[in-house]
Design a protein around this motif. Structure first.
Motif, PDB file in Angstrom:
ATOM      1  N   ARG A   1      25.851  36.939  35.666  1.00  0.00           N
ATOM      2  CA  ARG A   1      26.416  35.863  34.846  1.00  0.00           C
ATOM      3  C   ARG A   1      27.075  36.379  33.567  1.00  0.00           C
ATOM      4  N   GLN A   2      27.558  37.595  33.626  1.00  0.00           N
ATOM      5  CA  GLN A   2      28.258  38.153  32.469  1.00  0.00           C
ATOM      6  C   GLN A   2      29.739  37.778  32.480  1.00  0.00           C
ATOM      7  N   ILE A   3      30.262  37.489  33.670  1.00  0.00           N
ATOM      8  CA  ILE A   3      31.633  37.010  33.800  1.00  0.00           C
ATOM      9  C   ILE A   3      31.642  35.824  34.768  1.00  0.00           C
ATOM     10  N   THR A   4      32.681  35.022  34.700  1.00  0.00           N
ATOM     11  CA  THR A   4      32.790  33.856  35.582  1.00  0.00           C
ATOM     12  C   THR A   4      33.396  34.256  36.925  1.00  0.00           C
ATOM     13  N   LEU A   5      33.323  33.329  37.878  1.00  0.00           N
ATOM     14  CA  LEU A   5      33.937  33.556  39.180  1.00  0.00           C
ATOM     15  C   LEU A   5      35.443  33.727  39.033  1.00  0.00           C
ATOM     16  N   ASN A   6      36.037  32.944  38.157  1.00  0.00           N
ATOM     17  CA  ASN A   6      37.476  33.063  37.908  1.00  0.00           C
ATOM     18  C   ASN A   6      37.817  34.450  37.361  1.00  0.00           C
TER      19      ASN A   6
END
Length: 211
Positions: A95-100
């Motif tokens: 969860r450090q970056i989004t899926l986008n």
């Protein structure tokens, strides 16, 4: 001690569910890009390790292709693209970056991919909407300029519009404009480009959306 163990178990269970939710989002997004979920998920009970491996597999397939050129023929001279985005996938799972953010780094940018993706999602939207203009059964008449068959002509116009060939679907006549549109469709599908809708053209136009 028992309460500590219970707390740890609950935390691990929560973490596993959180990762499964992330994987589910990834699978859903990948499916919208032509990678069916049944290639990856056949069980709801997955370990944290299996979730990480599946996330890497899906991301790799999106990044370099599910079918590699060398898998088709040993004569293919296109080298297999190496997947180098493992760290980004792990950041997503953490969860450090989004899926986008992840997809911006792994999804192809070439024009052919973008065009095919647009067509794929258009067809999916048509299928999800129920697609009112379902294929007709039985033999369909030959259509060309001058033929008087208003209902079938409007059906033809609707089919073409659904497939991205915009026209006036309320017009019941087979005019020069419609003939030109039919020729464009025929050219795109490697059919004889004569502007006449015969059996071969109907075979393509009358297919179910899943086909």
């Amino acid at each position: 001690m028992r309460s500590l163990i219970l707390t740890l178990c609950l935390l691990l269970s929560f973490a596993a569910h959180a990762q499964m939710d992330l994987l589910e989002d990834l699978v859903r997004a990948a499916e919208s890009r032509g990678l069916p979920r049944d290639m990856y998920l056949d069980s709801e009970a997955l370990s944290a390790q299996q979730i990480s491996e599946l996330a890497l597999k899906i991301s790799s397939d999106l990044y370099r292709g599910h079918i590699l050129p060398t898998d088709i023929s040993d004569r293919v001279r296109i080298p297999a693209k190496k997947f180098i985005k493992q760290a980004e996938v792990q950041k997503y799972l953490n969860r450090q970056i989004t899926l986008n953010d992840l997809f911006l780094q792994i999804e192809p940018k070439n024009t052919l991919y973008v065009q095919q993706l647009k067509i794929l999602n258009h067809l999916k939207a048509m299928k999800d909407s129920g697609w009112a203009n379902a294929p007709r059964s039985g033999n369909l008449p030959l259509l060309k300029i001058g033929v008087n068959a208003p209902n079938t002509i409007k059906y033809l116009r609707a089919r073409l519009a659904n497939l991205g060939y915009e026209n006036d679907i309320t017009n019941p006549t087979f005019d020069i404009e419609l003939a030109a549109l039919v020729m464009s469709y025929q050219t795109d599908h490697k059919l004889e480009s004569d502007g006449v809708v015969g059996s071969n053209s109907w075979l393509y136009l009358n297919r179910d959306i899943t086909q």
